[in-house]
Write a protein that holds these residues in place. Sequence first.
Motif, PDB file in Angstrom:
ATOM      1  N   VAL A 391      -6.149  -1.915  10.228  1.00  0.00           N
ATOM      2  CA  VAL A 391      -7.047  -2.582  10.270  1.00  0.00           C
ATOM      3  C   VAL A 391      -7.080  -3.917   9.273  1.00  0.00           C
ATOM      4  CG1 VAL A 391      -9.645  -2.509   9.784  1.00  0.00           C
ATOM      5  CG2 VAL A 391      -8.341  -0.500  10.964  1.00  0.00           C
ATOM      6  N   ARG A 392      -6.485  -3.380   8.100  1.00  0.00           N
ATOM      7  CA  ARG A 392      -6.442  -4.523   7.006  1.00  0.00           C
ATOM      8  C   ARG A 392      -5.540  -5.648   7.577  1.00  0.00           C
ATOM      9  NH1 ARG A 392      -7.035  -6.909   3.340  1.00  0.00           N
ATOM     10  NH2 ARG A 392      -7.149  -6.603   1.279  1.00  0.00           N
ATOM     11  N   LEU A 393      -4.725  -5.482   8.201  1.00  0.00           N
ATOM     12  CA  LEU A 393      -3.772  -6.597   8.798  1.00  0.00           C
ATOM     13  C   LEU A 393      -4.495  -7.298   9.943  1.00  0.00           C
ATOM     14  CD1 LEU A 393      -0.070  -5.172   9.598  1.00  0.00           C
ATOM     15  CD2 LEU A 393      -0.679  -6.808   8.043  1.00  0.00           C
ATOM     16  N   LEU A 394      -5.432  -6.633  10.731  1.00  0.00           N
ATOM     17  CA  LEU A 394      -5.951  -7.350  11.591  1.00  0.00           C
ATOM     18  C   LEU A 394      -6.944  -7.941  11.107  1.00  0.00           C
ATOM     19  CD1 LEU A 394      -6.368  -6.776  14.642  1.00  0.00           C
ATOM     20  CD2 LEU A 394      -8.257  -5.515  14.203  1.00  0.00           C
ATOM     21  N   ARG A 395      -7.747  -7.554   9.908  1.00  0.00           N
ATOM     22  CA  ARG A 395      -8.603  -8.385   9.088  1.00  0.00           C
ATOM     23  C   ARG A 395      -8.123  -9.633   8.715  1.00  0.00           C
ATOM     24  NH1 ARG A 395     -12.056  -4.187   5.655  1.00  0.00           N
ATOM     25  NH2 ARG A 395     -12.270  -6.061   4.038  1.00  0.00           N
ATOM     26  N   GLN A 396      -7.075  -9.338   7.959  1.00  0.00           N
ATOM     27  CA  GLN A 396      -6.155 -10.530   7.447  1.00  0.00           C
ATOM     28  C   GLN A 396      -5.832 -11.685   8.270  1.00  0.00           C
ATOM     29  OE1 GLN A 396      -4.281 -11.433   4.288  1.00  0.00           O
ATOM     30  NE2 GLN A 396      -4.346 -13.275   5.567  1.00  0.00           N
ATOM     31  N   MET A 397      -5.378 -11.340   9.425  1.00  0.00           N
ATOM     32  CA  MET A 397      -5.117 -12.324  10.451  1.00  0.00           C
ATOM     33  C   MET A 397      -6.448 -13.045  10.948  1.00  0.00           C
ATOM     34  SD  MET A 397      -1.893 -12.283  10.814  1.00  0.00           S
ATOM     35  CE  MET A 397      -1.077 -11.468   9.711  1.00  0.00           C
ATOM     36  N   LEU A 398      -7.471 -12.420  11.093  1.00  0.00           N
ATOM     37  CA  LEU A 398      -8.901 -12.724  11.759  1.00  0.00           C
ATOM     38  C   LEU A 398      -9.431 -13.856  10.576  1.00  0.00           C
ATOM     39  CD1 LEU A 398     -10.641  -9.992  13.456  1.00  0.00           C
ATOM     40  CD2 LEU A 398      -9.697 -12.196  14.463  1.00  0.00           C
ATOM     41  N   THR A 399      -8.922 -13.316   9.278  1.00  0.00           N
ATOM     42  CA  THR A 399      -9.537 -14.282   8.204  1.00  0.00           C
ATOM     43  C   THR A 399      -8.862 -15.667   8.248  1.00  0.00           C
ATOM     44  OG1 THR A 399      -9.672 -12.279   6.912  1.00  0.00           O
ATOM     45  CG2 THR A 399      -9.835 -14.251   5.796  1.00  0.00           C
ATOM     46  N   GLU A 400      -7.734 -15.486   8.626  1.00  0.00           N
ATOM     47  CA  GLU A 400      -6.785 -16.736   8.900  1.00  0.00           C
ATOM     48  C   GLU A 400      -7.757 -17.712  10.036  1.00  0.00           C
ATOM     49  OE1 GLU A 400      -2.869 -16.857   9.161  1.00  0.00           O
ATOM     50  OE2 GLU A 400      -2.688 -15.189   7.572  1.00  0.00           O
ATOM     51  N   SER A 401      -7.885 -16.987  11.011  1.00  0.00           N
ATOM     52  CA  SER A 401      -8.419 -17.752  12.326  1.00  0.00           C
ATOM     53  C   SER A 401      -9.774 -18.339  11.704  1.00  0.00           C
ATOM     54  CB  SER A 401      -8.671 -16.948  13.504  1.00  0.00           C
ATOM     55  OG  SER A 401      -7.655 -16.000  13.634  1.00  0.00           O
ATOM     56  N   LEU A 402     -10.522 -17.635  10.821  1.00  0.00           N
ATOM     57  CA  LEU A 402     -11.994 -17.776  10.442  1.00  0.00           C
ATOM     58  C   LEU A 402     -11.762 -19.002   9.455  1.00  0.00           C
ATOM     59  CD1 LEU A 402     -15.082 -17.193  10.604  1.00  0.00           C
ATOM     60  CD2 LEU A 402     -14.416 -15.915   8.357  1.00  0.00           C
ATOM     61  N   LEU A 403     -10.774 -19.011   8.825  1.00  0.00           N
ATOM     62  CA  LEU A 403     -10.827 -20.379   7.928  1.00  0.00           C
ATOM     63  C   LEU A 403     -10.492 -21.698   8.881  1.00  0.00           C
ATOM     64  CD1 LEU A 403     -10.624 -21.160   4.991  1.00  0.00           C
ATOM     65  CD2 LEU A 403      -8.083 -20.795   4.974  1.00  0.00           C
ATOM     66  N   LEU A 404      -9.402 -21.433   9.613  1.00  0.00           N
ATOM     67  CA  LEU A 404      -9.209 -22.553  10.617  1.00  0.00           C
ATOM     68  C   LEU A 404     -10.543 -22.828  11.336  1.00  0.00           C
ATOM     69  CD1 LEU A 404      -5.740 -21.642  12.350  1.00  0.00           C
ATOM     70  CD2 LEU A 404      -6.381 -23.497  10.816  1.00  0.00           C
ATOM     71  N   ALA A 405     -11.205 -22.024  11.817  1.00  0.00           N
ATOM     72  CA  ALA A 405     -12.373 -22.532  12.706  1.00  0.00           C
ATOM     73  C   ALA A 405     -13.506 -23.120  11.832  1.00  0.00           C
ATOM     74  CB  ALA A 405     -12.755 -20.986  13.353  1.00  0.00           C
ATOM     75  N   LEU A 406     -13.547 -22.369  10.465  1.00  0.00           N
ATOM     76  CA  LEU A 406     -14.899 -23.146   9.716  1.00  0.00           C
ATOM     77  C   LEU A 406     -14.079 -24.339   9.232  1.00  0.00           C
ATOM     78  CD1 LEU A 406     -15.756 -19.970   7.477  1.00  0.00           C
ATOM     79  CD2 LEU A 406     -17.060 -21.280   9.180  1.00  0.00           C
ATOM     80  N   ILE A 407     -13.121 -24.932   8.948  1.00  0.00           N
ATOM     81  CA  ILE A 407     -12.434 -26.038   8.855  1.00  0.00           C
ATOM     82  C   ILE A 407     -12.717 -26.954   9.879  1.00  0.00           C
ATOM     83  CG2 ILE A 407     -10.737 -27.725   7.883  1.00  0.00           C
ATOM     84  CD1 ILE A 407      -9.444 -25.280   6.699  1.00  0.00           C
TER      85      ILE A 407
END
Lengths: 888, 119
Positions: A391-407
Amino acid sequence: MKFPWQRKQEDLRQELQSHLQMEASDRIERGEIAEHAQQAARREFGNVALVEQVTRDQWPWRWLDEFLQDLRYATRMLGKNPGFTLVAVLTLALGIGANTAIFGVVNAVLLRPLPFKQPSRLMMLFEGIPKLGFSKMGFSAPDFMVFVRAQKSFESVGAYQNKYFNISGDREPERLMAARVSSSVFPMLGAEPMLGRTFTSGEDAPGQNVVILSYGLWQSRFGSDPGIIGRSLELNRTPYTVIGVMPKAFNFPLRGPQGSEPAELWVPMAFTATELEGWGTNYMNGVLARLRPGLAFEQASAEAESLSHSIGSNYPPELTKAFQGAELKVGMNSYHEEVVKSVRTLLLILMAAVVLVLLIACVNVATLLVSRAGSRQKEVALRTTLGATRVRLLRQMLTESLLLALIGGSLGLAFASWVKTYLLSLVPESVPLPHDIPTDGSVIVFVLAASFVTTVLCGLVPAFQVSAMALHGPLQEGGRSGTPGRLRHRLQGFFVTVEFALALVLLIGSGLLIRSFAKLVETDPGFRPDHVLTLKIPIASERYTQAPKVRQFYEQLLDRTGNIPGVKAVGLTSDLPLNGCGTIAIQIEGGGNAGGETPQAICQTWQVGNYFQTLGIPLRKGRYFTLEDRIDAQPVAIVSETAGRQFWPGQDPIGKRIRWGVYSPWQTIVGIVGDVNDEPLGHPAQLHVYRPYLQMADLFFEDSRFGEVRSMNLAVRSQTDPASLTSAVIGQIHSLDPDLTVAHIRTMAQVISSSVAGPRFNTLLLGVFAAVALFLAAIGIYGVMAYATTQQTQEIGIRLALGAQPRNVLYLVLRRGVRLAGVGAAFGVAAALALTRLMAGLLYDVSATDPVTFSFVVILLLAIALLACYVPARRAMRVDPIVALRYE
Amino acid sequence: MAPRYQNRIELLQGTLDLLILQTLQWGPQHGYGISQHIRANSGEILQVDTGSLYPALHRLERQKWISADWKLSENKQRVRVYRLTATGKKQLLSERSRWEQLSDAIAGVLSPAKREGQA
């Protein structure tokens, strides 16, 4: 600087450390050797890092803490791959930006309530004569008065009508769009003036020349003068007193219903006596009404409809006889619906198009993330060993996508405001969209929402893929041929397929519009538009009061302009083709075969001079008008081909007689001409009757209910470039009347072009989005194929070493690409078949499932797929077997 | 994948909370002290796992049943010391009575004869 959670973390570490030390010192006290004691304490304690983690899990705001950790980590990861980050961020910015821009327009136009008091209770009423093909008209003045007196469903009813005014006085004259409004309109809308007051019911009677200014006009022409109230200004050379200034945000009439345009100033409606007696004429007044509280739409609508009969019973008997069989019908719709209905389809299709673009952008980024996941196996293995959960890995990867999406989203927001401004500046006059839409809070909310959706769309699959690696355990991550590699391969293939399907839908949509537009432009308008210059001559009723004076002016004008060198023919007409025309009801003598006693609706225009020759409208039979068709000669008319066929089927119309209601004598048909498009291109040709302007009865010039009969359009056919004649023609006009301001100077080619401005705008917009989609899809397939080919270098090397020909290798790579694109195209065609019918209303002479467009787009897309695969395939073909075998 | 502590915490949860609260009734104590106390008073039978103890302490602290302060120990070491709060005392009473009910009930099931004999 230390954040609270960092402190807390250190505290926990110390707490656990003190536990270890106390245990160790206890053991030492019990006589163990220091070294052993330390080791034993540690053994007893267990995995310090893990205890730390499970304890931290108990903290409040734990998720935020972890999220911030992930965010820091994500920032580092993205910073390490600037190329990847740049491509991903730009792709998402494009997708989110396009969505935000269109959403801004959709929100302002379709979703937001109208900017008036309780807008949902505002209704628009209209009259119609269904039998004659008039489904929705405004109210005539007498009908409006009957309706106002008889109705019970509305707490207030008001009429408005656009009207041009020439404003003069202290500064240079200007032609301004104004509106006449009933005194009830402003209170009904809940509109309060910024300065002064609005109209009183006393001002509904004619003769009180008062005016309310818009904020814009007050600012531009009167320098925001705070003492403007009570000042006088000249409208159409008559003095008016300023009684109020409306606030900046006030905009009325809203663009759209029955051709309404926003006004720069407002005067009282104050129907004149002749207007109030104009039964059966001038159905030109927009009527707004506010529903009584608690009354349902259906009840009011039913009452409005039931009043149709009482309006009809007030008509003078001779008119009732002429209108026999063609009853009036009153209808009602919400004002909002009337304002937005003409642009709803376009906006929804655009919204759908940009959603497709965003989906494609997401798929592209997902593909990039999936490709990159391959190189993160070691990192994932390490993190798993250190105790990271799935779950932690999943969240980590999604955080990266979120950062990309927010920028991407914030870049997109900037991009969107630019796109929106540009897009709105392209909106043609014929499309009722506002020219300026401010960015508001809902757009920011939309960007955030779009970024989150984007995160999930483009991040979820790659995140699951990465977290799935954790399941395989750290030591199994061997060569590229492992399961995650195969999974990756399949995922990429899936993404390319999806992308092609999406791009295909968009391309087919825009392809249909392009084809429809091409057909539209190729339609024969019924005249020859080349080498024709047109001008509108708005002669003032104050100076040319008497009919003979007007006729004399135009005869002289024809004479003078006809003598300009380079002019082949000149003519005058009340309405130019493609701009719509006044429709009247005529009676056919002896009933005709088609009509019986029922009147017929037909478009009527007035001509002088060689109008037909100038525009190149062909004569089918009989003769054109001549200057001998004067007021004292036999009344004549020319009808269009279709009108002749419809009114007198199987007979010769020449010599037959018609008349306009009860207002004119019988006219003999002397000629039949070809059909001309009166409405913009794409609309079916209307029935048309042409009348000699010199036979227009004096009554028309004396009675305002017949409208502006003095203003004619001059058409000049030239030998060379028509625009070059402009100054010579204007010179001749001014030699007759130096005070005349000539308006609408256009060549006929420009008239045609502006008549298709709406469809051109639709086509352009959808075309741009389709091009973006195609570009993204091409990049996507290129990226995947290039990556896959690099991964296959070893395999290709072996094949080449074993004697495979380079073209076999080429074939190998191309085959996969084309297969993916082909499957995508198949799904895309299926989706397009289901979706394009929604845009049937925007298409002209093209079916929503047009096989030509469909096959052309499919071939185009496959060709682009081939091209995108060809580059990596060629590279693969040239692989040096020796190098390839050593690869890794 | 490494074994998780989560399950064991769940098994022990109610009981461990009770044991910690009860231990702290005798005065403030640090984590190590609590584990030693439980161990000694249970005749070395109950060995509290650190992976259960610390999450439990932090959870009880979050529920405001215990509070924590940094103190210096006898050998001048910074230690985190937990004490029972007023609400913690109430919680202890109710947990104790629940535990007694539970153990009576279990005892009744395990040796029905004795129970009947008493009645």
